[in-house]
Motif scaffolding. Structure first.
Motif, mmCIF file in Angstrom:
data_model
loop_
_atom_site.group_PDB
_atom_site.id
_atom_site.type_symbol
_atom_site.label_atom_id
_atom_site.label_comp_id
_atom_site.label_asym_id
_atom_site.label_seq_id
_atom_site.Cartn_x
_atom_site.Cartn_y
_atom_site.Cartn_z
ATOM 1 N N MET A 1 81.947 54.947 59.350
ATOM 2 C CA MET A 1 81.275 53.679 59.127
ATOM 3 C C MET A 1 82.264 52.617 58.674
ATOM 4 S SD MET A 1 78.359 52.149 58.991
ATOM 5 C CE MET A 1 77.430 50.930 58.146
ATOM 6 N N ILE A 2 83.091 52.959 57.679
ATOM 7 C CA ILE A 2 84.062 52.005 57.155
ATOM 8 C C ILE A 2 85.131 51.701 58.194
ATOM 9 C CG2 ILE A 2 85.838 51.648 55.405
ATOM 10 C CD1 ILE A 2 84.066 53.166 53.463
ATOM 11 N N ARG A 3 85.558 52.732 58.942
ATOM 12 C CA ARG A 3 86.551 52.512 59.990
ATOM 13 C C ARG A 3 86.006 51.582 61.062
ATOM 14 N NH1 ARG A 3 88.329 57.964 62.181
ATOM 15 N NH2 ARG A 3 89.648 56.645 63.459
ATOM 16 N N ARG A 4 84.746 51.749 61.406
ATOM 17 C CA ARG A 4 84.129 50.889 62.424
ATOM 18 C C ARG A 4 84.033 49.454 61.916
ATOM 19 N NH1 ARG A 4 78.385 52.555 64.717
ATOM 20 N NH2 ARG A 4 78.497 53.461 62.653
ATOM 21 N N LEU A 5 83.706 49.285 60.642
ATOM 22 C CA LEU A 5 83.623 47.950 60.053
ATOM 23 C C LEU A 5 85.003 47.285 60.018
ATOM 24 C CD1 LEU A 5 81.625 45.983 58.784
ATOM 25 C CD2 LEU A 5 82.161 46.993 56.573
ATOM 26 N N LYS A 6 86.028 48.072 59.668
ATOM 27 C CA LYS A 6 87.385 47.536 59.661
ATOM 28 C C LYS A 6 87.805 47.097 61.064
ATOM 29 C CE LYS A 6 89.325 49.905 55.678
ATOM 30 N NZ LYS A 6 90.324 50.868 55.201
ATOM 31 N N ARG A 7 87.461 47.907 62.071
ATOM 32 C CA ARG A 7 87.786 47.531 63.445
ATOM 33 C C ARG A 7 87.082 46.247 63.852
ATOM 34 N NH1 ARG A 7 86.861 52.725 67.017
ATOM 35 N NH2 ARG A 7 85.120 52.745 65.602
ATOM 36 N N ARG A 8 85.850 46.078 63.398
ATOM 37 C CA ARG A 8 85.115 44.848 63.719
ATOM 38 C C ARG A 8 85.793 43.637 63.093
ATOM 39 N NH1 ARG A 8 78.862 46.790 62.973
ATOM 40 N NH2 ARG A 8 78.808 48.091 64.825
ATOM 41 N N PHE A 9 86.229 43.762 61.844
ATOM 42 C CA PHE A 9 86.894 42.643 61.189
ATOM 43 C C PHE A 9 88.239 42.336 61.849
ATOM 44 C CE2 PHE A 9 84.025 43.184 57.488
ATOM 45 C CZ PHE A 9 83.601 41.861 57.430
ATOM 46 N N VAL A 10 88.963 43.372 62.251
ATOM 47 C CA VAL A 10 90.222 43.149 62.963
ATOM 48 C C VAL A 10 89.949 42.445 64.286
ATOM 49 C CG1 VAL A 10 92.125 44.319 64.153
ATOM 50 C CG2 VAL A 10 91.474 45.028 61.853
ATOM 51 N N THR A 11 88.906 42.863 64.975
ATOM 52 C CA THR A 11 88.535 42.213 66.230
ATOM 53 C C THR A 11 88.150 40.759 66.000
ATOM 54 O OG1 THR A 11 87.738 44.322 67.100
ATOM 55 C CG2 THR A 11 86.992 42.331 68.219
ATOM 56 N N ILE A 12 87.383 40.504 64.963
ATOM 57 C CA ILE A 12 86.990 39.129 64.647
ATOM 58 C C ILE A 12 88.216 38.293 64.298
ATOM 59 C CG2 ILE A 12 85.798 37.700 62.950
ATOM 60 C CD1 ILE A 12 83.590 39.812 62.941
ATOM 61 N N LEU B 1 84.015 33.055 44.070
ATOM 62 C CA LEU B 1 83.382 32.458 42.888
ATOM 63 C C LEU B 1 81.865 32.585 42.897
ATOM 64 C CD1 LEU B 1 85.519 29.224 42.397
ATOM 65 C CD2 LEU B 1 85.625 31.365 41.101
ATOM 66 N N THR B 2 81.270 32.592 44.087
ATOM 67 C CA THR B 2 79.818 32.681 44.165
ATOM 68 C C THR B 2 79.321 34.116 44.308
ATOM 69 O OG1 THR B 2 79.912 32.272 46.546
ATOM 70 C CG2 THR B 2 79.559 30.364 45.110
ATOM 71 N N GLY B 3 80.232 35.066 44.406
ATOM 72 C CA GLY B 3 79.830 36.467 44.439
ATOM 73 C C GLY B 3 79.439 36.987 45.805
ATOM 74 N N PHE B 4 79.709 36.236 46.863
ATOM 75 C CA PHE B 4 79.391 36.716 48.202
ATOM 76 C C PHE B 4 80.575 37.494 48.759
ATOM 77 C CE2 PHE B 4 76.444 33.101 48.005
ATOM 78 C CZ PHE B 4 75.285 33.727 48.421
ATOM 79 N N GLU B 5 80.265 38.463 49.608
ATOM 80 C CA GLU B 5 81.307 39.246 50.251
ATOM 81 C C GLU B 5 81.655 38.633 51.595
ATOM 82 O OE1 GLU B 5 79.830 43.181 50.623
ATOM 83 O OE2 GLU B 5 79.774 43.524 48.464
ATOM 84 N N VAL B 6 82.855 38.948 52.065
ATOM 85 C CA VAL B 6 83.232 38.541 53.419
ATOM 86 C C VAL B 6 82.452 39.434 54.373
ATOM 87 C CG1 VAL B 6 85.113 38.352 55.072
ATOM 88 C CG2 VAL B 6 85.513 37.818 52.673
#
Length: 157
Positions: free
Chosen positions: A1-12, A57-62
């Motif tokens: 799951m985390i690897r897939r999310l990392k790949r998505r962010f790299v793609t983005i 500062l607002t506590g939101f995640e990327v």
């Protein structure tokens, strides 16, 4: 799951870089110069820094949603830069010196850019507003990461 999310962010990230390069090349063709598009796109890293600070500062995640906000932020910055650089080039073509043209364009186009930004801000702030109803509050929380990277760093650029 985390690897897939990392790949998505790299793609983005790769697609964002490709998009920025494409915008740069289109502006090179428009301005017929390599320097003017660079000047237009110079504030992008500064705005990204401001966007990440605003998320922190607002506590939101990327997230994917906040990345959409960053893409919109790049469009807004490029639009403002094109307006300013194009007017500077017009003043220079009329024979005005570079420093004088920059100062005059900054003074005259600042109000135009601020009115456009105020219009965008008013539309974006609705996404950040808290709602009374639980359903509307949940919807606002879902859309808020889109608006955070765009609203806070726009004042820095």
């Amino acid at each position: 799951m985390i690897r897939r999310l990392k790949r998505r962010f790299v793609t983005i990230a790769m697609l964002s870089l490709l998009g920025i390069l494409l915008v740069y090349f289109v502006m090179v063709a428009q301005f017929q110069s390599l320097k003017s598009p660079f000047i237009v796109m110079f504030p992008i890293p500064l705005a990204f820094t401001g966007g990440f600070i605003a998320l922190l500062l607002t506590g939101f995640e990327v997230s994917i949603i906040s990345m959409i906000g960053f893409v919109m932020l790049v469009g807004i910055i490029v639009n403002n830069g094109i307006v300013l650089v194009e007017y500077i080039n017009q003043l220079r073509a009329e024979g005005m010196e570079r420093r004088e043209a920059i100062l005059r364009a900054e003074g005259e186009k600042k109000s135009t850019i601020l009115v456009a930004e105020g219009n965008k801000e008013s539309a974006i702030l609705e996404a950040q507003a808290e709602k009374e109803s639980a359903i509307l509050r949940a919807e606002a929380e879902r859309r808020s990461p889109v608006s955070k990277p765009m609203t806070d760093p726009m004042y820095m650029t």
